[in-house]
Write a protein that holds these residues in place. Sequence first.
Motif, short mmCIF file in Angstrom:
data_model
loop_
_atom_site.label_atom_id
_atom_site.label_comp_id
_atom_site.label_asym_id
_atom_site.label_seq_id
_atom_site.Cartn_x
_atom_site.Cartn_y
_atom_site.Cartn_z
N UNK A 36 -105.90 -10.06 -83.25
CA UNK A 36 -106.84 -10.29 -84.35
C UNK A 36 -106.95 -11.77 -84.66
N UNK A 37 -108.18 -12.24 -84.74
CA UNK A 37 -108.44 -13.59 -85.21
C UNK A 37 -108.83 -13.51 -86.69
N UNK A 38 -108.28 -14.41 -87.49
CA UNK A 38 -108.61 -14.44 -88.90
C UNK A 38 -108.36 -15.83 -89.46
N UNK A 39 -108.84 -16.04 -90.68
CA UNK A 39 -108.70 -17.34 -91.32
C UNK A 39 -107.54 -17.31 -92.29
N UNK A 40 -106.46 -18.04 -91.98
CA UNK A 40 -105.32 -18.19 -92.86
C UNK A 40 -105.00 -19.68 -92.92
N UNK A 41 -105.67 -20.37 -93.86
CA UNK A 41 -105.61 -21.82 -93.92
C UNK A 41 -105.96 -22.43 -92.57
N UNK A 42 -106.99 -21.88 -91.94
CA UNK A 42 -107.43 -22.31 -90.62
C UNK A 42 -107.41 -21.15 -89.65
N UNK A 43 -107.97 -21.39 -88.48
CA UNK A 43 -108.06 -20.35 -87.46
C UNK A 43 -106.68 -19.86 -87.03
N UNK A 44 -106.48 -18.55 -87.01
CA UNK A 44 -105.20 -17.93 -86.67
C UNK A 44 -105.46 -16.76 -85.72
N UNK A 45 -104.61 -16.64 -84.72
CA UNK A 45 -104.68 -15.52 -83.80
C UNK A 45 -103.34 -14.80 -83.83
N UNK A 46 -103.35 -13.52 -84.12
CA UNK A 46 -102.13 -12.70 -84.12
C UNK A 46 -102.22 -11.73 -82.95
N UNK A 47 -101.16 -11.70 -82.15
CA UNK A 47 -101.09 -10.82 -80.99
C UNK A 47 -99.83 -9.98 -81.09
N UNK A 48 -99.96 -8.67 -80.97
CA UNK A 48 -98.81 -7.78 -81.06
C UNK A 48 -98.95 -6.69 -80.01
N UNK A 49 -97.81 -6.18 -79.56
CA UNK A 49 -97.86 -5.13 -78.55
C UNK A 49 -96.58 -4.34 -78.45
N UNK A 50 -96.69 -3.17 -77.85
CA UNK A 50 -95.55 -2.31 -77.56
C UNK A 50 -95.67 -1.88 -76.11
N UNK A 51 -94.52 -1.66 -75.46
CA UNK A 51 -94.56 -1.27 -74.06
C UNK A 51 -93.46 -0.27 -73.74
N UNK A 52 -93.69 0.46 -72.66
CA UNK A 52 -92.73 1.43 -72.12
C UNK A 52 -92.81 1.34 -70.61
N UNK A 53 -91.64 1.35 -69.96
CA UNK A 53 -91.59 1.22 -68.51
C UNK A 53 -90.44 2.07 -67.99
N UNK A 54 -90.72 2.90 -66.96
CA UNK A 54 -89.70 3.77 -66.38
C UNK A 54 -89.70 3.60 -64.87
N UNK A 55 -88.49 3.52 -64.31
CA UNK A 55 -88.33 3.36 -62.87
C UNK A 55 -87.42 4.47 -62.35
N UNK A 56 -87.80 5.06 -61.24
CA UNK A 56 -86.94 6.00 -60.52
C UNK A 56 -86.81 5.50 -59.09
N UNK A 57 -85.57 5.30 -58.65
CA UNK A 57 -85.29 4.76 -57.33
C UNK A 57 -84.45 5.73 -56.52
N UNK A 58 -84.84 5.95 -55.27
CA UNK A 58 -84.09 6.77 -54.33
C UNK A 58 -83.87 5.93 -53.08
N UNK A 59 -82.59 5.57 -52.82
CA UNK A 59 -82.36 4.61 -51.75
C UNK A 59 -80.96 4.73 -51.17
N UNK A 60 -80.89 4.78 -49.86
CA UNK A 60 -79.60 4.64 -49.18
C UNK A 60 -78.99 3.29 -49.51
N UNK A 61 -79.85 2.34 -49.78
CA UNK A 61 -79.43 0.97 -50.02
C UNK A 61 -78.65 0.82 -51.33
N UNK A 62 -78.87 1.70 -52.30
CA UNK A 62 -78.30 1.54 -53.64
C UNK A 62 -77.34 2.68 -53.97
N UNK A 63 -76.39 2.94 -53.05
CA UNK A 63 -75.42 4.01 -53.25
C UNK A 63 -74.17 3.55 -53.97
N UNK A 64 -74.20 2.36 -54.55
CA UNK A 64 -73.04 1.87 -55.31
C UNK A 64 -73.00 2.36 -56.73
N UNK A 65 -73.86 3.33 -57.10
CA UNK A 65 -73.81 3.89 -58.45
C UNK A 65 -72.66 4.88 -58.58
#
Length: 815
Positions: free
Chosen positions: A440-469
């Motif tokens: 959102x752009x708005x005037x707060x004692x001059x030009x102001x831009x507020x940027x906000x966000x939320x995120x979610x990220x999920x990974x599933x890995x299947x690998x002979x390479x990562x058997x150290x779990x």
Amino acid sequence: MCKRTNGRVHEYSRVLLRLIVALVALSATQYSTAQTTTLKGVVRDSLSSEPLLGASVIHAPGKGVATDLSGAYELSLPFGEYTITFSCVGYTTVTRRVVLSEANSWNLDVRMRPSTTQLEMVVVSAGRFEQRVGEVTQSLSVIRPDLLRNKNSVSLNEALDQVPGVVIIDEEPQIRAGSGFSYGAGSRVQVLVDDIPILSGDIGRPNWSFLPIENLEQVEVIKGASSVLYGSAALSGVINVRTAFPRETPSTKATVFSGFYDAPENARARWWGDNNPVFSGANFSHARRFGKFDLVLGGNAFADNGFIGPEPLPADSIAVDPLRTGPGGYDNRIRFNVGTRWRNGKVKGLSYGINANAMKSRSTSVFIWNDIEDGLYRPKPGTVTRTRGTQYYVDPFVDYLSKKGTRHTLRTRLHRQEFDNDNDQSNANRTLHAEYQVQQRFNLFGETVATAGVLWREVRSEALLYQGNSTGDGVNEAVNTGAYLQLDKKLFEKLALSAGMRYERFVVADAEAAQPVFRAGATYQVLRATYLRASYGQGFRFPTIGERFISTSVGSLRIYANPDLAPEKSWNVEGGLKQGFKIGGFMGYVDAVVFQQDFEQFVEFTFGQWGAPPYTAGNLFGVGFMSVNTGGARVTGYEFEMAGKGAIGAVQLTMLAGYTKTLPISTTPAQEYAVPTSPSSSFPPSTYLNSSHDTTDNILKFRIQELFRFDLQAQYGRFHIGGSIRYNSHVRNIDKAFLDLDVLPPPLSLNTGITEWMRDHTTGDTIIDARAAFDITPQLRAAVIVNNLMNRSYSLRPLSIEAPRSLQVQLSLNM
């Protein structure tokens, strides 16, 4: 175009989420009731007639609207006299005086002239909104599509090597010596395609040839900690690939090329006899609009026999082909991408679409050379990995820009990778990513831009390479959630302020961590083309699945898992001066900056006795490499960059140049950061001092301290000529183990010649590329390109050789 979380950490997240909710509520209050009359129109580019999205149309301080996807705006105003201001990043501001009286509506169309100065160049990555490059509070470099075309870069890393302060080693991006050798795991530089992370979900590694560079808007490189806006991997910076959407005029581009590798500087290392290895390829893109529907198609095919030969074999084992008796350094791939966008005709400012990219490949990777004489361009037996790869992503998205300038974006991605490797290193992963952002752009004692966000990220890995779990089955999952808020504000038309925070949480297998990070910066316009800036940023990086659980071998060397690997943290501070200049019709800027970045729990890929007994010659007595937390580290330095474009007389010039000097050191050289697994081991606890080849000044391992970059392209009529220069200082410090293994008796000896190489290569390497082209027609161009013109035998990472001289011809179409 214009280890566990605590209560305090969770309090940070609650505060941040409240702020985001407040911002969304604020955007909802921007609407007002309809007024007496309406002023409307369309804002366009004065040269191309393209409509301008997001241009600000202001009728009073802090009051106005933004243009939609069609460049249209609409203001409801009472009768009276107004001064309407039209502004858009990258364009010269326009003002118009109007008198509104009784009428249903008034029409005012405007054409805006693009700014010609490099300081007005539009960038997005620094603040997640369009800014002039002169107002950005961090160091930022821009790669334009012309550079990739001129150099015939078939993979983005080839172009990134020309960016000041950047070097790509073993496919890993290093910005200002922020990282070293890590066997391709855990990048400290976040790589994005259209603002969405593209690093592999399991190991955090970029795949440069997978990126859709055929239809490129530009590539933006942020230097320094950027975790507030871009998350964990952005510890040392960000590389954002921004693709382009169609303009009003359809566009078609296509390129075909073919070339070969020349005999290396060391004639004894030529393994291919009279048949030089060859490479060839083609790429295309097509972009056009069908009413409200935008479509982009692109593709790439590439076949490279490779300059790295097969493993050396005894003479009596050669059956048919004495040159190709095993895997070498080949690379064959084909990729296709599509971009779509529907601009909704009923809801102004609403657009949505799906982008997708897919690639099939067959390639090899080589860990270390055989020796520095006739085996310089051949791999040590057992160190070649052959891979059949399938990769794709699908990106549904929604954008909405309200009349009052509130921008809502939803970005999602399904990213899948499958790599069928030999030597028990196959791996596959699936990543789901979703991010909502409101601005959102708005005037707060001059030009102001507020940027906000939320995120979610999920990974599933299947690998002979990562058997150290803990289960030993190679199946691992990771979840990352986060929220961020940033405020950008202008005061007195000269001072730009920026501040932000982010809270991020990780759950990987049985480990959990969360951390808030903060950043702040300011830019002050001293004179018309002079900008002073300073910034501070924190970074936080959680280890990847691969770093914690990888368990494999490369030849006789073993790589061990470290499930207890802890997150690393950093902070970065810099100060800089950016000065614009003009020489005739050539305009550009010079940027000078000093910087410092400090790390805690610094992760390094380190040699030691990590294996459990019994120890035998077969398991190399338990020694090998593992990712470990090594204590503290610091990188200080300075950088100069110059970029420009324009004409001197009848010659059109484009230039990008820079010099970077760093001092990357361990701040805890005597700290015992790891001990052997067996209490009876004769190996001492690991420290920087006893694991390093050269401890002078406590320089970190595998760091290139000095970089010089220069690229110049000139055009005179139908003739084009250009060239690149890259200087990389020598790597002073590597793991002492590589030199020890070079002189030990069999079966422990690797006998690579690295001791002699490190002794003889102490002055760095200067690599020169040259190119020339001729426009057969306005749409068709033929070019000759020579890379490594002086045919230097050089290495960025000792034990891995770079390409000898190559020559190629290119035919390109642009219409």
